[in-house]
Write an enzyme that holds these catalytic residues in place. Structure first.
Site, mmCIF file in Angstrom:
data_model
loop_
_atom_site.group_PDB
_atom_site.id
_atom_site.type_symbol
_atom_site.label_atom_id
_atom_site.label_comp_id
_atom_site.label_asym_id
_atom_site.label_seq_id
_atom_site.Cartn_x
_atom_site.Cartn_y
_atom_site.Cartn_z
ATOM 1 N N CYS A 95 13.896 10.842 6.956
ATOM 2 C CA CYS A 95 13.760 10.466 8.364
ATOM 3 C C CYS A 95 15.071 10.586 9.109
ATOM 4 O O CYS A 95 15.101 10.860 10.297
ATOM 5 C CB CYS A 95 13.223 9.053 8.464
ATOM 6 N N LYS A 153 0.885 -1.181 0.000
ATOM 7 C CA LYS A 153 0.000 0.000 0.000
ATOM 8 C C LYS A 153 0.919 1.226 0.000
ATOM 9 O O LYS A 153 1.439 1.643 1.043
ATOM 10 C CB LYS A 153 -0.880 -0.030 1.259
ATOM 11 N N GLU A 172 9.324 1.749 11.148
ATOM 12 C CA GLU A 172 10.388 2.742 10.916
ATOM 13 C C GLU A 172 9.722 4.104 10.889
ATOM 14 O O GLU A 172 8.995 4.426 9.943
ATOM 15 C CB GLU A 172 11.115 2.460 9.607
ATOM 16 N N GLU A 185 9.053 17.079 14.628
ATOM 17 C CA GLU A 185 9.627 16.738 13.316
ATOM 18 C C GLU A 185 8.977 17.629 12.260
ATOM 19 O O GLU A 185 7.780 17.527 12.009
ATOM 20 C CB GLU A 185 9.375 15.258 12.993
HETATM 21 P P1 NAD Z 1 2.344 8.720 7.200
HETATM 22 O O1 NAD Z 1 2.494 7.996 8.481
HETATM 23 O O2 NAD Z 1 1.345 9.808 7.111
HETATM 24 O O3 NAD Z 1 1.980 7.717 6.018
HETATM 25 C C1 NAD Z 1 2.777 6.596 5.715
HETATM 26 C C2 NAD Z 1 1.912 5.533 5.092
HETATM 27 O O4 NAD Z 1 0.975 5.085 6.078
HETATM 28 C C3 NAD Z 1 1.073 5.998 3.906
HETATM 29 O O5 NAD Z 1 1.038 4.969 2.941
HETATM 30 C C4 NAD Z 1 -0.294 6.203 4.516
HETATM 31 O O6 NAD Z 1 -1.337 6.055 3.595
HETATM 32 C C5 NAD Z 1 -0.335 5.089 5.537
HETATM 33 N N1 NAD Z 1 -1.278 5.263 6.638
HETATM 34 C C6 NAD Z 1 -1.740 6.411 7.173
HETATM 35 N N2 NAD Z 1 -2.633 6.134 8.155
HETATM 36 C C7 NAD Z 1 -2.725 4.789 8.254
HETATM 37 C C8 NAD Z 1 -3.460 3.894 9.062
HETATM 38 N N3 NAD Z 1 -4.312 4.322 9.995
HETATM 39 N N4 NAD Z 1 -3.284 2.574 8.878
HETATM 40 C C9 NAD Z 1 -2.433 2.098 7.949
HETATM 41 N N5 NAD Z 1 -1.726 2.894 7.125
HETATM 42 C C10 NAD Z 1 -1.849 4.226 7.289
HETATM 43 O O7 NAD Z 1 3.815 9.244 6.816
HETATM 44 P P2 NAD Z 1 4.225 10.194 5.594
HETATM 45 O O8 NAD Z 1 3.799 11.575 5.944
HETATM 46 O O9 NAD Z 1 3.782 9.566 4.317
HETATM 47 O O10 NAD Z 1 5.825 10.060 5.650
HETATM 48 C C11 NAD Z 1 6.656 10.871 6.406
HETATM 49 C C12 NAD Z 1 7.024 10.201 7.734
HETATM 50 O O11 NAD Z 1 7.716 8.968 7.497
HETATM 51 C C13 NAD Z 1 7.987 11.030 8.569
HETATM 52 O O12 NAD Z 1 7.583 11.029 9.910
HETATM 53 C C14 NAD Z 1 9.318 10.304 8.419
HETATM 54 O O13 NAD Z 1 10.240 10.525 9.444
HETATM 55 C C15 NAD Z 1 8.870 8.891 8.337
HETATM 56 N N6 NAD Z 1 9.916 8.049 7.711
HETATM 57 C C16 NAD Z 1 10.647 7.191 8.508
HETATM 58 C C17 NAD Z 1 11.669 6.417 7.961
HETATM 59 C C18 NAD Z 1 12.506 5.513 8.825
HETATM 60 O O14 NAD Z 1 13.216 4.676 8.282
HETATM 61 N N7 NAD Z 1 12.469 5.620 10.145
HETATM 62 C C19 NAD Z 1 11.928 6.499 6.600
HETATM 63 C C20 NAD Z 1 11.170 7.376 5.815
HETATM 64 C C21 NAD Z 1 10.155 8.131 6.399
#
Ligand code: NAD
Length: 501
Positions: free
Chosen positions: A299, A190, A265, A395
């Protein structure tokens, strides 16, 4: 024609397929429409609509989970050498289409081409690296006891869900999907709603390279709908998630009834600590690179600069000079260092911190958006900050650095650790003993000393505290996608306690 115009011409050719048929879901090797119709993907560069995207819901996730479950036994039992060959072919096919992946990713997410061209190739590297582990992945140990020959082996856990964010989405997806496939799992992916294009390219490329239908299924849709349904689905045995920390909590909650194994992550507010005995020219380069590359939407970015107060003035002055010269522009222009932020919601979030900083601290560089055509902001530096401020605790996930002074090593450590997060840390010093002492007490999953983040695939990647649970990389990935199994074989006629005699 200049390089930008040439890239735009190529992009338009690559976008043709999306403009004609939109981004379809992919289930069991077939293109499938979303059961809730479509949503639209827009480019952050000029806010134009790129194409329709299948709007998947719980019904589509159910079909994909069933497809992954049906394909599981076949993929699990395909000889390791054959699976290895297929994954290598996927890596080669990614390399062959790296330009298309990079250009589409830039247009979809606003990332600059100078970074995204490498991200596509890193995706291929992920497939190659894990392909090379396929043959040994199921090996175990023999642990002989007086009456038994005990052996262990590893078996793939089953169909898994992979939920990815919009920052460097192609590379991050391969980082999860490649080890899952190498372990022998099947996958329902997804992707983030803001970056559907390259997830579609990935499943297309993988199937053309020989991945059997149903082994990788892709459902587009929103997190609270399709993502939630994936976490709740009983056929899905584990969820590999990359995204925000608060979404990570939801992932755990949503998977509770089906006892999901989760790998999270999550976010970061990572410190880079610069002591006055460091090589300051290299430290300056690394500080700039680790927050302003990839639009700061990274991240592992070092978003908090902890600067020794003896060198603070000079270091910040050099920083301001360089930050003001960073080239913000069209992502497909090879000279561009920062492109637009991914979407309107994120742009509003990042720019809201400019107002917060105006009240809390000093805006030493940037702090403004650039025009109304796309979601462009100036690279930004906040100074005169302390660690209690929102700009130091939350963040922001953009090209925005908060500089905080310290006077002693103990104070630097206390500030560095005073955060909910614990993904990465960067330490700049020429004192080896201090580096050893400091890294030992720094609360982070990954630390680099006198270096920016340089990823080495066999090393463990992941965070502590609110930055996540679990590790990727090397054999750690297989620990997540596989189950350990123990079998004890009696080696003789040992005494079995007799009850009921
Ligand atoms: P997000 O959490 O909003 O979304 C990530 C994914 O989760 C998307 O596909 C979204 O549709 C899905 N999602 C949202 N709500 C959900 C739910 N209730 N159930 C299941 N899936 C759901 O994150 P974003 O804004 O897309 O990405 C940025 C974030 O990702 C930042 O906080 C960043 O630090 C983090 N990130 C972490 C790493 C790491 O390795 N630690 C790497 C890249 C990004």
């Amino acid at each position: 024609m200049g390089a930008l115009e040439q890239n735009l011409e190529k992009l338009n050719r690559y976008l043709d397929q999306f403009k004609k048929s939109g981004v379809m879901n992919r289930v069991a090797g077939n293109d499938v429409a979303g059961s809730a119709g479509v949503f639209q993907s827009t480019s952050p560069v000029d806010k134009s609509i790129i194409c329709d995207v299948a709007h998947g819901t719980a019904a589509d996730i159910d079909a994909a989970a069933n497809s992954a479950a049906q394909a599981f036994a076949g993929w699990r039992d395909t000889p390791a050498t054959e699976r290895r060959k297929i994954l290598i072919s996927v890596a080669e096919a990614i390399e062959a289409r790296a330009e298309e992946i990079a250009l589409c990713e830039c247009w979809d997410t606003g990332q600059a081409l100078r970074f995204m061209s490498k991200a596509a190739l890193r995706g291929a590297e992920n497939f190659r690296y894990f392909a090379d582990q396929v043959v040994q992945a199921r090996d175990g140990q023999h642990l002989k006891s007086p009456t038994l020959m005990n052996v262990t082996s590893r078996v793939p856990i089953g169909p898994v869900g992979v939920i990815t964010p919009w920052n460097t989405p192609f590379m991050l997806s391969t980082w999860k999907i490649a080890p899952a496939l190498a372990a022998g799992c099947t996958v329902v992916h997804k992707p983030a709603e803001s970056s559907p294009l390259t997830a579609r390219l990935l499943v297309e490329i993988a199937e053309e390279a020989g991945l059997p239908p149903g082994v990788l299924n892709t459902i587009n849709g929103f997190g609270e709908e399709a993502g939630k349904a994936l976490c709740e689905h009983p056929l899905i045995k584990a969820i590999a998630f990359v995204g925000e920390s608060r979404t990570g909590s939801l992932i755990v909650r949503q998977g509770a009834d089906t006892l999901k194994r989760n790998h999270l992550e999550l976010g970061g507010k990572n410190p880079v600590i610069v002591f006055d005995d460091a090589d300051l020219e290299r430290a300056l380069d690394a500080v700039i690179f680790m927050i302003y590359s990839i639009n700061g939407e990274r991240c592992t970015s070092s978003s908090r600069l902890l600067i020794h107060n003896t060198i603070r003035e000079e270091f910040e002055a050099k920083l301001v000079e360089r930050v003001n010269k960073i080239k913000v522009g069209h992502p497909l222009d090879p000279a561009t260092e920062i492109g637009p932020l991914v979407n309107e919601e994120h742009y509003n979030k990042v720019t809201s911190y400019f107002d917060i900083a105006r009240e809390e601290a000093t805006i030493a560089a940037g702090g403004e958006s650039l025009g109304d055509d796309g979601y462009f902001v100036k690279p930004t530096l906040f100074t005169n900050a302390n660690n209690t401020m929102r700009i130091a605790r939350e963040e922001i996930f953009g090209p925005v650095l908060t500089s905080i002074p310290f006077s002693t090593e103990d104070e630097a450590l206390a500030i560095a650790n005073d955060t909910a997060y614990g993904l990465t840390g960067y330490v700049w010093t020429s004192d080896l003993t201090r580096a050893l002492r400091f890294t030992d007490r720094l609360e982070a999953g990954m630390i680099w000393v006198n270096s920016e983040n340089v990823r080495h695939l066999p090393t463990p990647f992941g965070g502590v505290k609110s930055s996540g649970i679990g590790r990727d990389g090397g054999d750690w990935s297989f620990d997540f996608y596989m189950e350990q199994k123990h079998i004890g074989f009696a080696t003789g006629q040992h005494k079995i306690a007799r009850l009921g005699t």
